[in-house]
Design a protein around this motif. Sequence first.
Motif, PDB file in Angstrom:
ATOM      1  N   GLY A  97       0.819  -1.349  -0.239  1.00  0.00           N
ATOM      2  CA  GLY A  97      -0.058  -0.051  -0.029  1.00  0.00           C
ATOM      3  C   GLY A  97       0.675   1.225   0.044  1.00  0.00           C
ATOM      4  O   GLY A  97       0.093   2.297  -0.129  1.00  0.00           O
ATOM      5  N   THR A  98       2.001   1.228   0.112  1.00  0.00           N
ATOM      6  CA  THR A  98       3.079   2.459   0.022  1.00  0.00           C
ATOM      7  C   THR A  98       4.259   2.090  -0.955  1.00  0.00           C
ATOM      8  O   THR A  98       4.686   1.156  -1.187  1.00  0.00           O
ATOM      9  CB  THR A  98       3.681   2.617   1.483  1.00  0.00           C
ATOM     10  OG1 THR A  98       4.274   1.709   2.046  1.00  0.00           O
ATOM     11  CG2 THR A  98       2.365   2.971   2.644  1.00  0.00           C
ATOM     12  N   PRO A  99       4.678   3.360  -1.351  1.00  0.00           N
ATOM     13  CA  PRO A  99       5.863   3.091  -2.255  1.00  0.00           C
ATOM     14  C   PRO A  99       6.997   2.383  -1.461  1.00  0.00           C
ATOM     15  O   PRO A  99       7.783   1.687  -2.094  1.00  0.00           O
ATOM     16  CB  PRO A  99       6.169   4.645  -2.567  1.00  0.00           C
ATOM     17  CG  PRO A  99       4.948   5.261  -2.480  1.00  0.00           C
ATOM     18  CD  PRO A  99       4.086   4.639  -1.365  1.00  0.00           C
ATOM     19  N   GLY A 100       7.192   2.575  -0.109  1.00  0.00           N
ATOM     20  CA  GLY A 100       8.266   1.944   0.748  1.00  0.00           C
ATOM     21  C   GLY A 100       8.099   0.431   0.473  1.00  0.00           C
ATOM     22  O   GLY A 100       9.087  -0.343   0.114  1.00  0.00           O
ATOM     23  N   ASN A 101       6.844  -0.066   0.951  1.00  0.00           N
ATOM     24  CA  ASN A 101       6.517  -1.427   0.668  1.00  0.00           C
ATOM     25  C   ASN A 101       6.802  -2.088  -0.433  1.00  0.00           C
ATOM     26  O   ASN A 101       7.025  -3.182  -0.645  1.00  0.00           O
ATOM     27  CB  ASN A 101       5.197  -1.552   1.251  1.00  0.00           C
ATOM     28  CG  ASN A 101       5.217  -1.584   2.769  1.00  0.00           C
ATOM     29  OD1 ASN A 101       6.176  -1.236   3.669  1.00  0.00           O
ATOM     30  ND2 ASN A 101       3.802  -1.611   3.381  1.00  0.00           N
ATOM     31  N   VAL A 102       6.272  -1.202  -1.873  1.00  0.00           N
ATOM     32  CA  VAL A 102       6.540  -1.717  -3.108  1.00  0.00           C
ATOM     33  C   VAL A 102       8.116  -2.002  -3.398  1.00  0.00           C
ATOM     34  O   VAL A 102       8.516  -2.889  -3.775  1.00  0.00           O
ATOM     35  CB  VAL A 102       6.057  -0.854  -3.934  1.00  0.00           C
ATOM     36  CG1 VAL A 102       6.518  -1.185  -5.482  1.00  0.00           C
ATOM     37  CG2 VAL A 102       4.434  -0.666  -3.945  1.00  0.00           C
ATOM     38  N   ALA A 103       8.832  -1.018  -2.994  1.00  0.00           N
ATOM     39  CA  ALA A 103      10.425  -1.089  -3.163  1.00  0.00           C
ATOM     40  C   ALA A 103      11.005  -2.214  -2.297  1.00  0.00           C
ATOM     41  O   ALA A 103      11.673  -2.981  -2.911  1.00  0.00           O
ATOM     42  CB  ALA A 103      10.972   0.193  -2.631  1.00  0.00           C
ATOM     43  N   GLN A 104      10.359  -2.630  -1.106  1.00  0.00           N
ATOM     44  CA  GLN A 104      10.963  -3.848  -0.175  1.00  0.00           C
ATOM     45  C   GLN A 104      10.422  -4.953  -0.586  1.00  0.00           C
ATOM     46  O   GLN A 104      11.138  -5.878  -0.886  1.00  0.00           O
ATOM     47  CB  GLN A 104      10.370  -3.551   1.264  1.00  0.00           C
ATOM     48  CG  GLN A 104      10.921  -4.641   2.021  1.00  0.00           C
ATOM     49  CD  GLN A 104      12.333  -4.598   2.186  1.00  0.00           C
ATOM     50  OE1 GLN A 104      12.778  -3.558   2.741  1.00  0.00           O
ATOM     51  NE2 GLN A 104      13.080  -5.687   1.960  1.00  0.00           N
ATOM     52  N   ALA A 105       9.252  -5.174  -1.548  1.00  0.00           N
ATOM     53  CA  ALA A 105       8.707  -6.190  -1.917  1.00  0.00           C
ATOM     54  C   ALA A 105       9.724  -6.773  -3.139  1.00  0.00           C
ATOM     55  O   ALA A 105       9.686  -7.741  -3.349  1.00  0.00           O
ATOM     56  CB  ALA A 105       7.324  -6.153  -2.394  1.00  0.00           C
ATOM     57  N   ALA A 106       9.875  -5.495  -4.116  1.00  0.00           N
ATOM     58  CA  ALA A 106      10.675  -5.841  -5.187  1.00  0.00           C
ATOM     59  C   ALA A 106      12.206  -6.558  -4.694  1.00  0.00           C
ATOM     60  O   ALA A 106      12.805  -7.360  -5.245  1.00  0.00           O
ATOM     61  CB  ALA A 106      10.895  -4.521  -6.093  1.00  0.00           C
TER      62      ALA A 106
END
Length: 249
Positions: free
Chosen positions: A230-239
């Motif tokens: 749900g956040t850009p930070g979480n998207v980056a961490q998932a990547a």
Amino acid sequence: MRAMILAAGLGTRLRPLTDNRPKALVEVGGRTLLEITLARLRSFGITDVIVNTHHFASLVPEYLERNKNFGMNVAISHEEILLDTGGGLKKAAYFFLEKSGNSEEPFLLHNVDVISTIDLGRMLQFHTDHHALATLAVQERKTSRYLLFQQDSKLCGRRSGPDSTIELVRPSQNVQALAFCGIHIISPRLLSMLTEEGAFSIITSYLRLAVLGQKILGFRAGEYYWRDLGTPGNVAQAAEDLQQRISIP
């Protein structure tokens, strides 16, 4: 088995990634959240899916058409006004009631903005073995909103935040606060029980039905990888997770 992907939200926490696209088309490691979710469903034998849309709604069917629906049968449920999780499912209920060879077959409800390795087959077996009305994937982790479960895994209440008042909808002792993962398996008989109108959270319906003795269960998914996107930070961490240690179909 059929499924619905909840993808209609505005994705406000994902800005600026959602300034020009719906959250379903935000990318993680070069793949959109929608593609990742569809691939997960397909890996468990699910080929019939409905996706709800609202924010930049026209981009979703265009994307699916360009990619030939990723080899799946994908329908769209467009929401002129956001209906939340319960209202969105109620609007799309026809998809699970029409052209179905087995009207008793459970279906899956999956948020587009979560990624996990939760074993959906094992979760389905748990749901079937316990004759549940709905089964929710849950974990022990920190969150701003908790669901409360009895020792027999039945939903009995909720709590928002670590210090807020507990709301119990049925008398219970030794309750456990667990975090919901945004993945449900639902028996189709629930659809006729959704008496709420307009926009409403399906959690509201679950709590109301728990009061009436309906079996809403928590499936413990603590052993599996899960991340909110749900956040850009979480998207980056998932990547980063996908690149280094996590395998998602």
